[in-house]
Design a protein around this motif. Structure first.
Motif, PDB file in Angstrom:
ATOM      1  N   TRP A 113       0.749  -1.154   0.060  1.00  0.00           N
ATOM      2  CA  TRP A 113       0.363  -0.081  -0.244  1.00  0.00           C
ATOM      3  C   TRP A 113       1.212   1.443   0.127  1.00  0.00           C
ATOM      4  O   TRP A 113       0.250   2.608  -0.423  1.00  0.00           O
ATOM      5  CB  TRP A 113      -1.079   0.001   1.136  1.00  0.00           C
ATOM      6  CG  TRP A 113      -0.557  -0.561   2.532  1.00  0.00           C
ATOM      7  CD1 TRP A 113       0.026   0.313   3.701  1.00  0.00           C
ATOM      8  CD2 TRP A 113      -0.294  -1.918   2.809  1.00  0.00           C
ATOM      9  NE1 TRP A 113       0.091  -0.578   4.743  1.00  0.00           N
ATOM     10  CE2 TRP A 113       0.033  -1.278   4.511  1.00  0.00           C
ATOM     11  CE3 TRP A 113      -0.367  -3.080   2.818  1.00  0.00           C
ATOM     12  CZ2 TRP A 113       0.394  -2.442   5.676  1.00  0.00           C
ATOM     13  CZ3 TRP A 113      -0.993  -3.758   3.194  1.00  0.00           C
ATOM     14  CH2 TRP A 113      -0.283  -4.017   4.687  1.00  0.00           C
ATOM     15  N   SER A 139      -0.095   3.441  -2.734  1.00  0.00           N
ATOM     16  CA  SER A 139       0.008   5.657  -2.549  1.00  0.00           C
ATOM     17  C   SER A 139       0.885   6.431  -2.953  1.00  0.00           C
ATOM     18  O   SER A 139       0.416   7.853  -2.966  1.00  0.00           O
ATOM     19  CB  SER A 139      -0.138   5.835  -1.269  1.00  0.00           C
ATOM     20  OG  SER A 139       1.203   5.894  -0.314  1.00  0.00           O
ATOM     21  N   THR A 140       2.060   6.381  -3.882  1.00  0.00           N
ATOM     22  CA  THR A 140       3.019   7.163  -4.997  1.00  0.00           C
ATOM     23  C   THR A 140       3.093   6.626  -5.770  1.00  0.00           C
ATOM     24  O   THR A 140       4.061   7.524  -6.490  1.00  0.00           O
ATOM     25  CB  THR A 140       4.123   6.745  -3.689  1.00  0.00           C
ATOM     26  OG1 THR A 140       4.732   5.685  -3.661  1.00  0.00           O
ATOM     27  CG2 THR A 140       4.440   7.834  -2.363  1.00  0.00           C
TER      28      THR A 140
END
Length: 213
Positions: free
Chosen positions: A81, A85-86
């Motif tokens: 995750w 998220s990036t």
């Protein structure tokens, strides 16, 4: 629901501003810490498993200026995750993405300080912000592009939200500290146990929301 929409759009604005500023500034040399993040993001966009180190290394050499024989990639040590998220950073050239990550780290640091100083006098909050930005470990973390800021943000968010008995944001804070498990596991465990033994409707709700992810 409205609050989470505001948070979502706020995140989009912060990410957008970080990318815009990154495009305006001269590209900066990417550090190895950032390279590990960037290669995982490349893997997400190109459907290469982020824990398949040889495949990820080959992809990085093909997509960047990394030279075969001179570039060695260590296994990605963080949960999936984090990369999810990036992933958008991989849409940018690596040296521009390094700038964007720098601004995102600064934004997370500023937000964490704002959460930790909620209720303080304005001048005290300004001084705390300056102290946080000038704190040598913070400067080093931001410049090197390490992965610790989500953990700091999560800890600050949990502290602030638990004080206000805000279950959704308390759960979000606990989940953020898992972005870097080898330092976040202690904070996650402490926060989880605190909620477990708190025995209030707020704590029970926060626990179930944390477990539900």
């Amino acid at each position: 629901m409205k609050r989470f929409l505001l948070i979502f759009f706020g995140l989009l604005i912060v990410i957008g501003l970080s990318i815009a500023l990154a495009l305006l500034l001269p590209p900066r040399a990417e550090t190895y810490d950032f390279v590990m993040l960037y290669t995982a993001d490349l893997g997400i966009l190109n459907r290469v498993p982020i824990y398949d180190t040889p495949a990820l290394q080959a992809l990085t050499i093909a997509k960047t200026a990394a030279e075969a024989g001179k570039f060695t990639l260590f296994p990605y040590p963080y949960p999936p995750w984090f990369a999810l998220s990036t992933f958008y950073l991989a849409w940018l050239p690596p040296r521009v993405a390094a700038n964007a990550w720098l601004f995102l780290n600064i934004a997370m640091l500023v937000t964490a300080i704002a959460l930790l100083t909620r209720g303080w006098k304005p001048m005290q909050r300004i001084l705390a912000l300056l102290a946080g930005l000038l704190f040598i470990p913070s400067l080093g973390l931001v410049v090197v592009g390490q992965y610790s800021m989500p953990v700091l943000l999560g800890a600050a968010l949990f502290y602030d939200s638990a004080r206000r008995q805000d279950a959704p944001l308390s759960a979000l804070g606990l989940l953020l500290v898992t972005f870097k498990p080898h330092i976040g596991v202690i904070m996650f465990g402490a926060g989880f146990l605190w909620l477990l033994f708190h025995k209030t409707p707020f704590a029970r709700r926060a626990l179930w929301m944390t477990i539900g992810g």
